[in-house]
Design an enzyme around this catalytic site. Structure first.
Site, PDB file in Angstrom:
ATOM      1  CG  ASP A  31      -2.106   1.069   1.290  1.00 15.58           C
ATOM      2  OD1 ASP A  31      -2.013   2.255   1.128  1.00 15.58           O
ATOM      3  OD2 ASP A  31      -3.153   0.577   1.283  1.00 15.58           O
ATOM      4  CB  ILE A  32       1.327   4.019  -2.259  1.00 15.82           C
ATOM      5  CG1 ILE A  32       0.138   4.525  -2.749  1.00 15.82           C
ATOM      6  CG2 ILE A  32       1.948   3.086  -3.339  1.00 15.82           C
ATOM      7  CD1 ILE A  32       0.102   5.314  -4.090  1.00 15.82           C
ATOM      8  CD  GLN A  90     -15.317  -0.996  -3.718  1.00 16.86           C
ATOM      9  OE1 GLN A  90     -16.336  -1.171  -3.520  1.00 16.86           O
ATOM     10  NE2 GLN A  90     -14.491  -1.804  -4.302  1.00 16.86           N
ATOM     11  CG  HIS A  96      -8.971  -3.011  -2.704  1.00 19.46           C
ATOM     12  ND1 HIS A  96     -10.087  -2.551  -3.196  1.00 19.46           N
ATOM     13  CD2 HIS A  96      -8.498  -2.266  -1.460  1.00 19.46           C
ATOM     14  CE1 HIS A  96     -10.320  -1.337  -2.644  1.00 19.46           C
ATOM     15  NE2 HIS A  96      -9.607  -1.192  -1.865  1.00 19.46           N
ATOM     16  CG  HIS A  98      -6.899  -2.352   2.889  1.00 15.38           C
ATOM     17  ND1 HIS A  98      -5.909  -1.655   2.290  1.00 15.38           N
ATOM     18  CD2 HIS A  98      -8.033  -2.247   2.134  1.00 15.38           C
ATOM     19  CE1 HIS A  98      -6.681  -0.882   1.805  1.00 15.38           C
ATOM     20  NE2 HIS A  98      -7.717  -1.075   1.373  1.00 15.38           N
TER      21      HIS A  98
END
Length: 134
Positions: A31-32, A90, A96, A98
């Site tokens: 994750d960025i 979302q 996705h 996490h």
């Protein structure tokens, strides 16, 4: 895949990512904007906006991939988070998951749990109506 989806573009290599691993059905990357060290995402290669739209074949690969990440980062406590729709937080319209390590009170996911206290008869009646659809 969707031509306009940011996660589909990551899978195709059109947008850079810190790829952690991939399988035939999933792609895992860092994750960025992590909530804690080790926060990563697992996405299906099949494009679907919400979990119930995803094929069972793609769905079956997601949790084992998230487990693999949790073990690899050494997370003793962690959250597995999957949101469906804007009111459920979302942001990216591609399924996705996490994997968010929770190393201490300050880092990681912070969750509120606004529990309700419905009448037991109403609760039972509701779930009886749902069981008819299962």
């Amino acid at each position: 895949m969707s031509a306009s989806c940011i996660f589909c573009k990551i899978i195709k290599g059109e947008i850079p990512s810190i790829k952690l691993f991939e399988t035939a059905k999933t792609y895992a990357f860092a994750d960025i904007q992590p909530l804690s060290k080790g926060h990563a995402l697992v996405i299906p290669k099949e494009h679907a906006v919400k979990l119930h739209e995803l094929s069972d074949e793609s769905l079956a690969d997601l949790l084992p991939a998230a487990k693999k990440l949790a073990v690899a980062v050494g997370a003793d406590e962690y959250n597995i988070l999957q949101n469906n729709g804007p009111m459920a937080h979302q942001v990216v319209k591609h399924v996705h998951i996490h994997m968010i390590p929770k190393p201490n009170e300050e880092e990681g996911l912070k969750v509120g749990w606004p529990a309700t206290n419905p009448e037991k008869d109403e609760l039972a009646k509701y779930w009886e109506s749902i069981k008819q659809k299962l």
